[in-house]
Design an enzyme around this catalytic site. Structure first.
Site, PDB file in Angstrom:
ATOM      1  N   LYS A  39       1.269   7.734   4.255  1.00 22.33           N
ATOM      2  CA  LYS A  39       0.658   7.982   2.951  1.00 22.33           C
ATOM      3  C   LYS A  39      -0.507   7.026   2.729  1.00 22.33           C
ATOM      4  O   LYS A  39      -0.357   5.816   2.813  1.00 22.33           O
ATOM      5  CB  LYS A  39       1.664   7.791   1.816  1.00 22.33           C
ATOM      6  N   ASP A  67      -2.783  10.610  -1.144  1.00 25.02           N
ATOM      7  CA  ASP A  67      -2.270  10.569  -2.522  1.00 25.02           C
ATOM      8  C   ASP A  67      -3.373  10.102  -3.469  1.00 25.02           C
ATOM      9  O   ASP A  67      -3.358   8.970  -3.946  1.00 25.02           O
ATOM     10  CB  ASP A  67      -1.052   9.643  -2.578  1.00 25.02           C
ATOM     11  N   LYS A  69      -4.212  11.914  -6.275  1.00 23.22           N
ATOM     12  CA  LYS A  69      -3.886  12.420  -7.623  1.00 23.22           C
ATOM     13  C   LYS A  69      -5.137  12.961  -8.324  1.00 23.22           C
ATOM     14  O   LYS A  69      -5.550  12.485  -9.381  1.00 23.22           O
ATOM     15  CB  LYS A  69      -3.224  11.332  -8.469  1.00 23.22           C
ATOM     16  N   ASP A  72      -9.593  16.634 -12.467  1.00 20.01           N
ATOM     17  CA  ASP A  72     -10.990  16.830 -12.898  1.00 20.01           C
ATOM     18  C   ASP A  72     -11.147  18.307 -13.240  1.00 20.01           C
ATOM     19  O   ASP A  72     -10.165  19.055 -13.254  1.00 20.01           O
ATOM     20  CB  ASP A  72     -11.937  16.379 -11.766  1.00 20.01           C
ATOM     21  N   ILE A  73     -12.373  18.740 -13.499  1.00 19.83           N
ATOM     22  CA  ILE A  73     -12.558  20.158 -13.806  1.00 19.83           C
ATOM     23  C   ILE A  73     -12.264  20.980 -12.541  1.00 19.83           C
ATOM     24  O   ILE A  73     -12.369  20.466 -11.422  1.00 19.83           O
ATOM     25  CB  ILE A  73     -13.976  20.464 -14.348  1.00 19.83           C
ATOM     26  N   THR A 127       5.942   7.837 -13.259  1.00 18.58           N
ATOM     27  CA  THR A 127       7.201   7.151 -13.598  1.00 18.58           C
ATOM     28  C   THR A 127       6.959   5.920 -14.478  1.00 18.58           C
ATOM     29  O   THR A 127       7.901   5.370 -15.027  1.00 18.58           O
ATOM     30  CB  THR A 127       7.968   6.724 -12.337  1.00 18.58           C
ATOM     31  N   ARG A 218       7.748  -0.683   1.164  1.00 16.04           N
ATOM     32  CA  ARG A 218       8.202  -2.040   1.485  1.00 16.04           C
ATOM     33  C   ARG A 218       9.427  -2.144   2.395  1.00 16.04           C
ATOM     34  O   ARG A 218       9.455  -3.043   3.246  1.00 16.04           O
ATOM     35  CB  ARG A 218       8.394  -2.835   0.184  1.00 16.04           C
TER      36      ARG A 218
HETATM   37  O1  C5P Z   1       7.267  -0.040  -1.366  1.00 16.40           O
HETATM   38  P1  C5P Z   1       7.876   1.196  -1.931  1.00 16.40           P
HETATM   39  O2  C5P Z   1       8.866   1.860  -1.016  1.00 16.40           O
HETATM   40  O3  C5P Z   1       8.405   1.005  -3.336  1.00 16.40           O
HETATM   41  O4  C5P Z   1       6.629   2.169  -2.020  1.00 16.40           O
HETATM   42  C1  C5P Z   1       6.700   3.417  -2.615  1.00 16.40           C
HETATM   43  C2  C5P Z   1       5.373   4.094  -2.550  1.00 16.40           C
HETATM   44  O5  C5P Z   1       5.410   5.259  -3.355  1.00 16.40           O
HETATM   45  C3  C5P Z   1       4.218   3.258  -3.081  1.00 16.40           C
HETATM   46  O6  C5P Z   1       3.049   3.603  -2.353  1.00 16.40           O
HETATM   47  C4  C5P Z   1       4.103   3.712  -4.515  1.00 16.40           C
HETATM   48  O7  C5P Z   1       2.794   3.612  -5.017  1.00 16.40           O
HETATM   49  C5  C5P Z   1       4.490   5.185  -4.410  1.00 16.40           C
HETATM   50  N1  C5P Z   1       5.011   5.700  -5.670  1.00 16.40           N
HETATM   51  C6  C5P Z   1       6.135   5.211  -6.274  1.00 16.40           C
HETATM   52  N2  C5P Z   1       6.591   5.716  -7.435  1.00 16.40           N
HETATM   53  C7  C5P Z   1       5.934   6.697  -8.031  1.00 16.40           C
HETATM   54  C8  C5P Z   1       4.797   7.217  -7.451  1.00 16.40           C
HETATM   55  C9  C5P Z   1       4.345   6.693  -6.255  1.00 16.40           C
HETATM   56  O8  C5P Z   1       6.757   4.309  -5.747  1.00 16.40           O
HETATM   57  N3  C5P Z   1       6.382   7.190  -9.152  1.00 16.40           N
END
Ligand code: C5P
Length: 243
Positions: A39, A67, A69, A72-73, A127, A218
């Site tokens: 990603k 990703d 997101k 826009d128009i 979220t 992570r």
């Molecule tokens: O490090 P971790 O496993 O928490 O990473 C999750 C990935 O998913 C990150 O790139 C984070 O930006 C993305 N993400 C998220 N929660 C969301 C939307 C995207 O953790 N609601």
């Protein structure tokens, strides 16, 4: 992305949450080869641009979840979808709150492309938003209602799937059926470090609730031994199919 790419067990997407090409290459060098999906988010794409797509696709033969997101128009979003083709992007995100015309224009743009067309995923409610935040921007629905309403809107307008927290997966599957591709971040091994994540789930919980892809950052990026963490992620999912 072909239907055959959707395996019985969810596939892992590594969140490449770094901000330079060299840091990305360091991550790639440590990750097990069998991880096929990466990603690329706003930070990395803004920092290095399409070079990261070439690196992943051409040098490493990986599939990309871009990703960005898009919001826009309709004309602009459709043009961005077309621009994404040819870079090995398998999945691309748009905001469902861009509305029906924007979603349909994005979907039509992807359909008009040949084999390099990315599948489109919609983001419903971030979220980071609580019910009160939605209220502030004029949305009277609760977060859960908004996720289902926008998920339905996106799928009704030709979007292929949704990004969803593990907590919303089951309700989305129930409402939308088997077809949408559901992609879930916030994945943690049982007992793992949660960090800043609010709605975490184990791989098996997300798999059982209907996820097709798990986004893992992570837990893999900071692991001393990513191979061992991958083995544990897979073993956790395996429990699902055995159950
Ligand atoms: O490090 P971790 O496993 O928490 O990473 C999750 C990935 O998913 C990150 O790139 C984070 O930006 C993305 N993400 C998220 N929660 C969301 C939307 C995207 O953790 N609601």
């Amino acid at each position: 992305l072909n239907a055959g790419d959707l395996t019985a067990q969810p596939e892992i997407i590594v969140a490449l949450d770094v901000n330079s090409l060299s840091a990305a290459e360091d991550v790639m060098a440590r990750m097990p080869d069998e991880l096929r999906w990466y990603k690329v988010g706003l930070e990395l794409y803004t920092a290095v641009g399409p070079d990261i797509l070439r690196l992943l696709h051409r040098n490493y033969g990986k599939r990309i979840f871009l990703d960005l997101k898009l919001h826009d128009i309709p004309n602009t979003v459709a043009a961005a979808v077309r621009a994404a083709a040819g870079h090995g992007i398998g999945l691309l995100t748009v905001h469902a709150s861009g509305g029906q015309a924007m979603l349909a224009a994005a979907a039509n743009a992807a359909t008009g492309l040949d084999r390099d067309a990315p599948r489109l995923l919609a983001v419903t409610a971030l979220t980071s938003l609580a019910d009160a935040d939605l209220h502030d921007i004029g949305v009277q629905r609760t977060v859960s209602e908004q996720v289902l309403a926008l998920g339905q809107l996106a799928c009704d307008n030709g979007i292929d799937g949704l990004v969803s927290s593990a907590w919303e997966l089951a309700a989305l599957r129930r409402q939308l059926g088997r077809k949408p591709i559901l992609v879930t971040p916030g994945i943690r091994l049982p007992g793992g470090e949660v960090g800043d994540q609010k709605r975490v789930a184990t791989p098996s919980t997300a798999a059982q609730a209907g996820a097709n892809f798990l986004v893992v950052g992570r837990p893999l990026l900071t692991a001393k031994d990513p191979h061992e963490v991958l083995a544990r992620l897979k073993a956790d999912m395996q429990e699902t199919s055995a159950a």
